[in-house]
Write a protein that holds these residues in place. Sequence first.
Motif, PDB file in Angstrom:
ATOM      1  N   ASN A 108     -32.251 -18.732 -11.974  1.00 47.19           N
ATOM      2  CA  ASN A 108     -33.480 -18.026 -12.338  1.00 47.19           C
ATOM      3  C   ASN A 108     -33.340 -17.338 -13.692  1.00 47.19           C
ATOM      4  O   ASN A 108     -34.301 -17.261 -14.461  1.00 47.19           O
ATOM      5  N   ALA A 109     -32.149 -16.838 -13.979  1.00 45.95           N
ATOM      6  CA  ALA A 109     -31.940 -16.147 -15.259  1.00 45.95           C
ATOM      7  C   ALA A 109     -32.208 -17.078 -16.441  1.00 45.95           C
ATOM      8  O   ALA A 109     -32.682 -16.629 -17.485  1.00 45.95           O
ATOM      9  N   THR A 134     -35.503 -21.973 -19.800  1.00 44.77           N
ATOM     10  CA  THR A 134     -36.367 -21.170 -20.668  1.00 44.77           C
ATOM     11  C   THR A 134     -35.580 -20.169 -21.519  1.00 44.77           C
ATOM     12  O   THR A 134     -36.102 -19.662 -22.494  1.00 44.77           O
ATOM     13  N   LYS A 135     -34.323 -19.868 -21.128  1.00 36.59           N
ATOM     14  CA  LYS A 135     -33.527 -18.906 -21.890  1.00 36.59           C
ATOM     15  C   LYS A 135     -32.147 -19.504 -22.133  1.00 36.59           C
ATOM     16  O   LYS A 135     -31.373 -19.675 -21.199  1.00 36.59           O
ATOM     17  N   ILE A 176     -42.319 -12.704 -18.144  1.00 34.99           N
ATOM     18  CA  ILE A 176     -40.896 -12.418 -18.005  1.00 34.99           C
ATOM     19  C   ILE A 176     -40.458 -11.938 -19.387  1.00 34.99           C
ATOM     20  O   ILE A 176     -40.619 -12.660 -20.377  1.00 34.99           O
ATOM     21  N   ALA A 177     -39.969 -10.715 -19.461  1.00 30.74           N
ATOM     22  CA  ALA A 177     -39.616 -10.164 -20.777  1.00 30.74           C
ATOM     23  C   ALA A 177     -38.448 -10.944 -21.370  1.00 30.74           C
ATOM     24  O   ALA A 177     -37.499 -11.298 -20.667  1.00 30.74           O
ATOM     25  N   VAL A 221     -41.777 -16.612 -20.732  1.00 28.78           N
ATOM     26  CA  VAL A 221     -40.796 -15.669 -21.285  1.00 28.78           C
ATOM     27  C   VAL A 221     -41.358 -15.177 -22.608  1.00 28.78           C
ATOM     28  O   VAL A 221     -41.580 -15.965 -23.524  1.00 28.78           O
ATOM     29  N   ALA A 238     -37.940 -14.033 -12.943  1.00 23.25           N
ATOM     30  CA  ALA A 238     -38.230 -15.380 -12.423  1.00 23.25           C
ATOM     31  C   ALA A 238     -38.125 -15.378 -10.902  1.00 23.25           C
ATOM     32  O   ALA A 238     -38.911 -16.037 -10.212  1.00 23.25           O
ATOM     33  N   ARG A 272     -35.037 -11.483 -23.643  1.00 21.30           N
ATOM     34  CA  ARG A 272     -33.861 -10.670 -23.945  1.00 21.30           C
ATOM     35  C   ARG A 272     -34.058 -10.068 -25.333  1.00 21.30           C
ATOM     36  O   ARG A 272     -34.360 -10.796 -26.279  1.00 21.30           O
ATOM     37  N   ASP A 320     -33.511  -8.455 -17.921  1.00 18.02           N
ATOM     38  CA  ASP A 320     -34.143  -8.267 -16.616  1.00 18.02           C
ATOM     39  C   ASP A 320     -33.093  -8.371 -15.503  1.00 18.02           C
ATOM     40  O   ASP A 320     -31.910  -8.612 -15.754  1.00 18.02           O
TER      41      ASP A 320
END
Lengths: 216, 216
Positions: B202-203, B174-175, A143-144, A114, A102, A146, A197
């Motif tokens: 960002n993560a 997003t995560k 964005i890969a 993602v 990101a 997890r 990432d």
Amino acid sequence: MDLNAQSVEAIVRRIVAQMEGAVPADKPIPVGISNRHIHLTRADLDTLFGTGYELTPIKDLSQPGQYACKEQCTIIGPSMRAIEGVRILGPLRKQSQVEISATDSFTLKVKPPVRESGSLAGSAPITIVGPKGVVTLKEGCIIANRHIHMAPEDAAAFGVKDGDTIDVDAFSGTKRTRWFDVQIRVSDQFRLEMHVDTDDANAVGFKNGSTVTVVK
Amino acid sequence: MDLNAQSVEAIVRRIVAQMEGAVPADKPIPVGISNRHIHLTRADLDTLFGTGYELTPIKDLSQPGQYACKEQCTIIGPSMRAIEGVRILGPLRKQSQVEISATDSFTLKVKPPVRESGSLAGSAPITIVGPKGVVTLKEGCIIANRHIHMAPEDAAAFGVKDGDTIDVDAFSGTKRTRWFDVQIRVSDQFRLEMHVDTDDANAVGFKNGSTVTVVK
């Protein structure tokens, strides 16, 4: 938690696997940190490096058959700011793919979703610059997500199957964090390893060699 | 969880506050994303911008009395790679401080600890370059810890006190992620807001306007 037949099955299989003592549920899973990288098709490698060009492997990756190459490209997006030195990973694939963080996406002004590697429909466009040419992918920048690679024996031990999602605790860095919805990917070509990432890794102070544990 | 008199007291106070219905325990807490920035002393501002220089406020920050300034500096570390355009925040402080992300720390090759703002003993050295001079701090470079600013009324409502740590769910990005050990900072000068750095933001795919909820 949304309980449906599928999630109940997954939970029961995990409990049974743990009861059977196949693997301690808190067995640490090693973490690999994925920096931004590129996967290429034969055609795009031809455009970027010249027709018939062959990649130069320089380092085997933890997943068997995967390797980092000497070759690097520059990627660029609508910001017109470039990120240089983006490593190409081999072997060649059926669709070119650029995996960024990101943080990178703000530099480039691209909006990648993602996604699981290889799931590229509707993903973001991006331009790749090589020494012999330029390729603009209409889609392929992600964005890969997890995810955890595991061999079938590991999956049996943890009581999970390909496509399941689990939650893991990332406690071996500097900022304790729980990651939810981690995708399980099972193949006899895989070795047990979680991939995150650089944003996730840096946010929790992880280095290569850090580990996570499955949340019971 | 390690149960001692202090943690039991904190838990009981939270439960009582929730029972009294002062605030729903799942009230969303707004998140502010802190980019790398600099706090300066009077003496260091003199060195960097000239004796008697006055900062130029351009934007009030969410915390009352705090503001972003027009002035920016370059920071540089042992890698000899510079990060330009690092914003100075006012007002002036008793000790200069540079807050960066772990991602920045790799660029600069500095090793800042994760710290509360102002807790600088033994933190990392860093060099700040201004238009009129250069300052090398022997200590003062940190990665800011995750923390939540709140007024005393908010603290009472959530059943926490200054210095407590809580866990929050970051589910609006997003995560999906849980952040543990988030420090509570209470002052009548504060407005309810969680602060995270750009790595954490960002993560999880957070933007300004994202929210977290307290884990019950």
